[in-house]
Scaffold this motif. Sequence first.
Motif, PDB file in Angstrom:
ATOM      1  N   TRP A  36       1.199  -6.221   6.620  1.00 51.60           N
ATOM      2  CA  TRP A  36       1.464  -7.639   6.815  1.00 51.60           C
ATOM      3  C   TRP A  36       1.202  -7.985   8.276  1.00 51.60           C
ATOM      4  O   TRP A  36       1.227  -7.120   9.135  1.00 51.60           O
ATOM      5  CB  TRP A  36       2.896  -8.015   6.400  1.00 51.60           C
ATOM      6  N   ASP A  37       0.936  -9.265   8.524  1.00 44.25           N
ATOM      7  CA  ASP A  37       0.698  -9.727   9.886  1.00 44.25           C
ATOM      8  C   ASP A  37       1.145 -11.179   9.993  1.00 44.25           C
ATOM      9  O   ASP A  37       0.421 -12.093   9.619  1.00 44.25           O
ATOM     10  CB  ASP A  37      -0.775  -9.588  10.258  1.00 44.25           C
ATOM     11  N   GLU A  38       2.362 -11.355  10.491  1.00 47.26           N
ATOM     12  CA  GLU A  38       2.924 -12.691  10.707  1.00 47.26           C
ATOM     13  C   GLU A  38       2.898 -13.035  12.190  1.00 47.26           C
ATOM     14  O   GLU A  38       3.677 -13.857  12.645  1.00 47.26           O
ATOM     15  CB  GLU A  38       4.361 -12.739  10.168  1.00 47.26           C
ATOM     16  N   GLY A  39       2.041 -12.374  12.930  1.00 46.96           N
ATOM     17  CA  GLY A  39       1.950 -12.607  14.366  1.00 46.96           C
ATOM     18  C   GLY A  39       2.308 -11.347  15.134  1.00 46.96           C
ATOM     19  O   GLY A  39       2.765 -10.355  14.572  1.00 46.96           O
ATOM     20  N   GLN A  45       2.359  -1.788   8.974  1.00 43.48           N
ATOM     21  CA  GLN A  45       1.554  -1.095   7.971  1.00 43.48           C
ATOM     22  C   GLN A  45       2.386   0.031   7.402  1.00 43.48           C
ATOM     23  O   GLN A  45       3.151   0.671   8.114  1.00 43.48           O
ATOM     24  CB  GLN A  45       0.252  -0.559   8.573  1.00 43.48           C
ATOM     25  N   LYS A  46       2.204   0.279   6.094  1.00 45.19           N
ATOM     26  CA  LYS A  46       2.921   1.350   5.407  1.00 45.19           C
ATOM     27  C   LYS A  46       1.928   2.405   4.948  1.00 45.19           C
ATOM     28  O   LYS A  46       0.852   2.084   4.436  1.00 45.19           O
ATOM     29  CB  LYS A  46       3.680   0.816   4.194  1.00 45.19           C
ATOM     30  N   TYR A  47       2.353   3.665   5.111  1.00 49.85           N
ATOM     31  CA  TYR A  47       1.535   4.812   4.733  1.00 49.85           C
ATOM     32  C   TYR A  47       2.365   5.744   3.865  1.00 49.85           C
ATOM     33  O   TYR A  47       3.574   5.841   4.036  1.00 49.85           O
ATOM     34  CB  TYR A  47       1.092   5.592   5.984  1.00 49.85           C
ATOM     35  N   ASP A  48       1.709   6.468   2.976  1.00 50.79           N
ATOM     36  CA  ASP A  48       2.365   7.521   2.210  1.00 50.79           C
ATOM     37  C   ASP A  48       2.053   8.835   2.911  1.00 50.79           C
ATOM     38  O   ASP A  48       0.894   9.238   3.003  1.00 50.79           O
ATOM     39  CB  ASP A  48       1.844   7.535   0.775  1.00 50.79           C
ATOM     40  N   VAL A  49       3.093   9.483   3.444  1.00 51.83           N
ATOM     41  CA  VAL A  49       2.935  10.754   4.149  1.00 51.83           C
ATOM     42  C   VAL A  49       3.902  11.755   3.530  1.00 51.83           C
ATOM     43  O   VAL A  49       5.115  11.588   3.642  1.00 51.83           O
ATOM     44  CB  VAL A  49       3.213  10.612   5.667  1.00 51.83           C
ATOM     45  N   ALA A  50       3.374  12.748   2.847  1.00 50.71           N
ATOM     46  CA  ALA A  50       4.183  13.812   2.254  1.00 50.71           C
ATOM     47  C   ALA A  50       5.285  13.256   1.360  1.00 50.71           C
ATOM     48  O   ALA A  50       6.408  13.730   1.382  1.00 50.71           O
ATOM     49  CB  ALA A  50       4.765  14.715   3.343  1.00 50.71           C
TER      50      ALA A  50
END
Length: 123
Positions: A36-39, A45-50
């Motif tokens: 998302w970017d509201e400013g 940002q979301k990542y799947d890590v392990a």
Amino acid sequence: MAYRDFQLLLYVPANKYHACIQFYEEAFLVKPFYSWDEGEHDRGQKYDVAGTKLVILTQENPFPEYGPAHFQIEVEDIMEPYRRIQACCAGMITQMPFKRPYGWQMFRIMDPAGNHINIYSIP
């Protein structure tokens, strides 16, 4: 109790956001599954890590007195990520590979916002 989700939130200063995004994507070979970017002061940002969600965001840190995050990620062999991180982000390595007295192998890195990360393997 059935848990549905677990997220590690890394609050980073707005001026370190892009450097952190680049660092995590290159160091861990991940791509975001949500963003998302509201400013400048509300993006992430979301990542799947392990199997865990790593969230890098610029929203106001609700607990600044706790300092940077410290976390660790277990891998099968530390040398593969070590070589990759050395190639893309060598200045972020804070401790070269070493072996703990109880057998764990590990090295340590720091992201551009000062969060500390142990990469380790258990033989």
